[in-house]
Enzyme design. Structure first.
Site, PDB file in Angstrom:
ATOM      1  N   TYR A  75       0.859  -1.191   0.000  1.00  0.00           N
ATOM      2  CA  TYR A  75       0.000   0.000   0.000  1.00  0.00           C
ATOM      3  C   TYR A  75       0.896   1.243   0.000  1.00  0.00           C
ATOM      4  CZ  TYR A  75      -4.475   2.294   1.164  1.00  0.00           C
ATOM      5  OH  TYR A  75      -5.629   3.031   1.156  1.00  0.00           O
ATOM      6  N   LYS A  87      -2.422   5.165  -2.862  1.00  0.00           N
ATOM      7  CA  LYS A  87      -3.405   6.077  -2.275  1.00  0.00           C
ATOM      8  C   LYS A  87      -3.264   7.408  -2.992  1.00  0.00           C
ATOM      9  CE  LYS A  87      -5.929   5.624  -0.052  1.00  0.00           C
ATOM     10  NZ  LYS A  87      -7.334   5.363   0.065  1.00  0.00           N
ATOM     11  N   ASP A 147      -6.440   4.621  -5.778  1.00  0.00           N
ATOM     12  CA  ASP A 147      -7.618   4.902  -4.953  1.00  0.00           C
ATOM     13  C   ASP A 147      -7.577   6.345  -4.450  1.00  0.00           C
ATOM     14  OD1 ASP A 147      -9.643   5.042  -3.096  1.00  0.00           O
ATOM     15  OD2 ASP A 147      -8.689   3.695  -1.646  1.00  0.00           O
ATOM     16  N   ASN A 186     -10.092   7.976  -3.138  1.00  0.00           N
ATOM     17  CA  ASN A 186     -11.167   8.213  -2.145  1.00  0.00           C
ATOM     18  C   ASN A 186     -12.153   9.289  -2.606  1.00  0.00           C
ATOM     19  OD1 ASN A 186      -8.755   7.289   0.035  1.00  0.00           O
ATOM     20  ND2 ASN A 186     -10.794   6.432   0.352  1.00  0.00           N
ATOM     21  N   ASN A 219     -14.718   0.929  -1.331  1.00  0.00           N
ATOM     22  CA  ASN A 219     -14.941   0.764   0.104  1.00  0.00           C
ATOM     23  C   ASN A 219     -15.560   2.047   0.649  1.00  0.00           C
ATOM     24  OD1 ASN A 219     -11.646   1.386   0.004  1.00  0.00           O
ATOM     25  ND2 ASN A 219     -12.726   2.594   1.526  1.00  0.00           N
ATOM     26  N   HIS A 229     -10.363  -4.190   2.287  1.00  0.00           N
ATOM     27  CA  HIS A 229      -9.938  -2.837   2.666  1.00  0.00           C
ATOM     28  C   HIS A 229      -9.180  -2.862   3.989  1.00  0.00           C
ATOM     29  CE1 HIS A 229     -11.192   0.827   5.076  1.00  0.00           C
ATOM     30  NE2 HIS A 229     -10.644   1.417   4.033  1.00  0.00           N
ATOM     31  N   ASN A 255      -7.293  -0.133   7.198  1.00  0.00           N
ATOM     32  CA  ASN A 255      -6.922   1.130   7.827  1.00  0.00           C
ATOM     33  C   ASN A 255      -5.763   0.835   8.755  1.00  0.00           C
ATOM     34  OD1 ASN A 255      -8.358   3.722   7.588  1.00  0.00           O
ATOM     35  ND2 ASN A 255     -10.100   2.345   7.628  1.00  0.00           N
ATOM     36  N   HIS A 280      -2.196  -1.927   6.051  1.00  0.00           N
ATOM     37  CA  HIS A 280      -1.316  -0.814   6.439  1.00  0.00           C
ATOM     38  C   HIS A 280      -0.134  -1.318   7.274  1.00  0.00           C
ATOM     39  CE1 HIS A 280      -4.727   1.643   5.225  1.00  0.00           C
ATOM     40  NE2 HIS A 280      -4.163   2.762   5.617  1.00  0.00           N
TER      41      HIS A 280
HETATM   42  O1  GKR Z   1      -5.013   5.277   5.639  1.00  0.00           O
HETATM   43  O2  GKR Z   1      -5.257   7.251   4.786  1.00  0.00           O
HETATM   44  C1  GKR Z   1      -5.517   6.053   4.845  1.00  0.00           C
HETATM   45  C2  GKR Z   1      -6.513   5.494   3.857  1.00  0.00           C
HETATM   46  O3  GKR Z   1      -6.958   6.524   3.041  1.00  0.00           O
HETATM   47  C3  GKR Z   1      -7.645   4.825   4.566  1.00  0.00           C
HETATM   48  O4  GKR Z   1      -8.145   5.617   5.598  1.00  0.00           O
HETATM   49  C4  GKR Z   1      -8.768   4.435   3.634  1.00  0.00           C
HETATM   50  O5  GKR Z   1      -9.924   4.138   4.361  1.00  0.00           O
HETATM   51  O6  GKR Z   1      -7.267   2.710   2.882  1.00  0.00           O
HETATM   52  C5  GKR Z   1      -8.505   3.177   2.868  1.00  0.00           C
HETATM   53  C6  GKR Z   1      -9.175   3.111   1.511  1.00  0.00           C
HETATM   54  O7  GKR Z   1      -8.880   2.199   0.762  1.00  0.00           O
HETATM   55  O8  GKR Z   1     -10.021   3.939   1.208  1.00  0.00           O
HETATM   56 MG    MG Z   2     -10.292   2.581  -0.753  1.00  0.00          MG
END
Ligand code: GKR
Ligand code: MG
Length: 437
Positions: free
Chosen positions: A162, A206, A234, A236, A282, A333, A335, A362
């Site tokens: 990731y 990300k 991703d 978001n 997700n 998914h 975190n 993570h």
């Molecule tokens: O850890 O910042 C992060 C991710 O953005 C996480 O909070 C997300 O929920 O990994 C996640 C995702 O796939 O959306």
């Molecule tokens: Mg995601």
């Protein structure tokens, strides 16, 4: 609510052997690098809550979940409700938790800094109790949790590397071991390090952090550096439908799937109509109540399960059944998390035949010396984690480490995950926008 709490049935009351005698919930904090996302940046400490359920006969079960204060508040209410429940009585356990938090009037507690909202409160709170009950059942029967979930269909579970844009270190602190990654070259170096360290055979970026063209360039650089690795991106929900389609076109021959390019079921459906790339989520399908609309609108091809908000391991298998029936692919998914969650994710993935993609984790972003499970049970080889074979989850709590991370929680002062607030303290001009580009 900040302290650890222990709820138990009065000493004078005798319960059946398999009934819950006590629940201890311990908020903990562990160090987290400045990982960037579209809502801000990770704070120096990430929060979790460790749930210990003990039966009348003295068997201990473990669960792990979000550590935000509103969630802790609900966990306490639910803990009281599950005292006396038989750990084999899945329906009763769920009914008690659902009843206890229905209409509780508490706001927030999603644990995901606003990126994933709309999850079911009951399922989010049930999850650690479901995992702990499975851990106990496995210990009582002498079998791993994966066996209670239908049996392993794989002995090792593949995870993906990731990748995050990141600053070299937290503001005011020295550079961390990963250093800065804000360019395609920086992301490729990060990928090399994570692949060398863990052997991951799939990579996820990300995104939603830099203008889309820079993120397209990062994916193309990854493709050149890692010609065989499936790649995902991703943002978001940071892109409009139009931007999503432009990115999809630029990366159509490169991506394994495109994850949450744009917000909402309608937006995702519009993107899906305009590209052949599989669309994963997700964010827009995060509860059972979203499934019918997602099907009606044709919003997605792949759902990322997450037992922390889909109600635990057994209800995640129910989601897998929906996915199979609907012809959706299934990924997983994550975190920021600790070892109890990793063990639970691994058992679930091992026992889910339809899981077709390497799972997110993570894990590499956490320091090796910061976990609450005793070392040795969770080791990556070639990007995969061997499914623990001991009874229950197959991991042991390390009480000293738990006390240390609880102390870090108490001293650290962070009580909610707030990526946006932290970013705004560093960059006063940062504005939360979805879509942003
Ligand atoms: O850890 O910042 C992060 C991710 O953005 C996480 O909070 C997300 O929920 O990994 C996640 C995702 O796939 O959306
Ligand atoms: Mg995601």
């Amino acid at each position: 609510m900040s302290e650890e709490f222990l709820l138990s049935v009065p000493a004078s009351t005798r319960l059946p052997e398999k009934a819950v005698r006590s629940v201890r919930i311990t908020p903990v904090a562990f160090q987290d690098p400045p990982l960037l996302n579209t809502v801000g940046v990770h704070e120096p400490l990430a929060l979790r809550a460790i749930v210990q359920v003990t039966t009348e006969s003295g068997v201990l079960g473990l669960g792990e979940t979000y550590g935000d204060s509103a969630h802790l508040h609900r966990l306490r209410i639910a803990a009281d409700a599950v005292l006396g429940c038989d750990v084999f009585a899945t329906n009763d356990l769920r009914a008690r938790v659902e009843r206890s938090v229905a209409g509780d009037g508490i706001r927030g507690g999603h644990g995901m800094s606003g990126m994933v909202t709309g999850t079911s409160t009951g399922d989010r709170v049930l999850s650690p109790f479901d995992v702990a009950a499975l851990d106990i059942r496995g210990k009582l029967l002498g079998v791993p949790v994966s066996e209670l979930l239908g049996g392993r269909v794989r002995d090792a579970v593949p995870f993906s590397g990731y990748l995050f844009y990141k600053w070299a270190g937290h503001p005011g602190a020295a550079s961390d071991e990963w250093g800065e990654a804000l360019t395609p070259d920086g992301i490729v170096s990060q990928a090399r390090r994570i692949v060398d360290g863990y052997g991951f055979t799939a990579l996820k970026l990300k995104a939603g952090v830099l203008p889309p063209d820079e993120e397209i360039a990062a994916i193309l650089a990854l493709r050149e550096a890692f010609p065989e690795h499936p790649l995902r991106i991703d943002p978001n929900g940071a892109w409009t439908v139009e931007t999503s389609l432009r990115v999809a076109d630029a990366l159509k021959d490169v991506l394994e799937y495109l994850e949450d390019p744009t917000p909402g079921l309608e937006g995702m459906a519009e993107v899906r109509r305009g590209t052949d790339l599989p669309l994963a989520t997700n964010m827009c399908v995060v509860a059972f109540s979203h499934i019918a609309d997602a099907v009606r609108l044709g919003s997605i091809d792949i759902v990322l399960s997450d037992h922390h908000f889909w109600g635990g391991l057994e209800r995640s298998r129910l989601l897998a059944g929906f996915a199979e029936t609907l012809g959706w692919g299934l990924s997983m998914h994550s975190n920021s998390h600790l070892g109890i969650s990793l063990a639970a994710m691994t058992h679930l993935a091992a026992a889910t035949p339809g899981l077709g993609y390497a799972c997110d984790t993570h894990w590499p972003w956490k320091r090796d010396d910061e976990d609450i499970v005793a070392p040795g049970a969770l080791t990556f080889a070639n990007g995969s984690l061997a499914v623990p074979t001991g009874a229950g989850l197959g991991v042991e709590l390390d009480p000293e480490a738990l006390a240390r991370l609880h102390r870090q929680y108490l001293d650290g002062g962070i009580r909610e995950r707030d990526d946006t607030g932290y970013m705004q303290r560093v960059d006063a001009g940062f504005v939360l926008e979805s879509p942003r580009w």
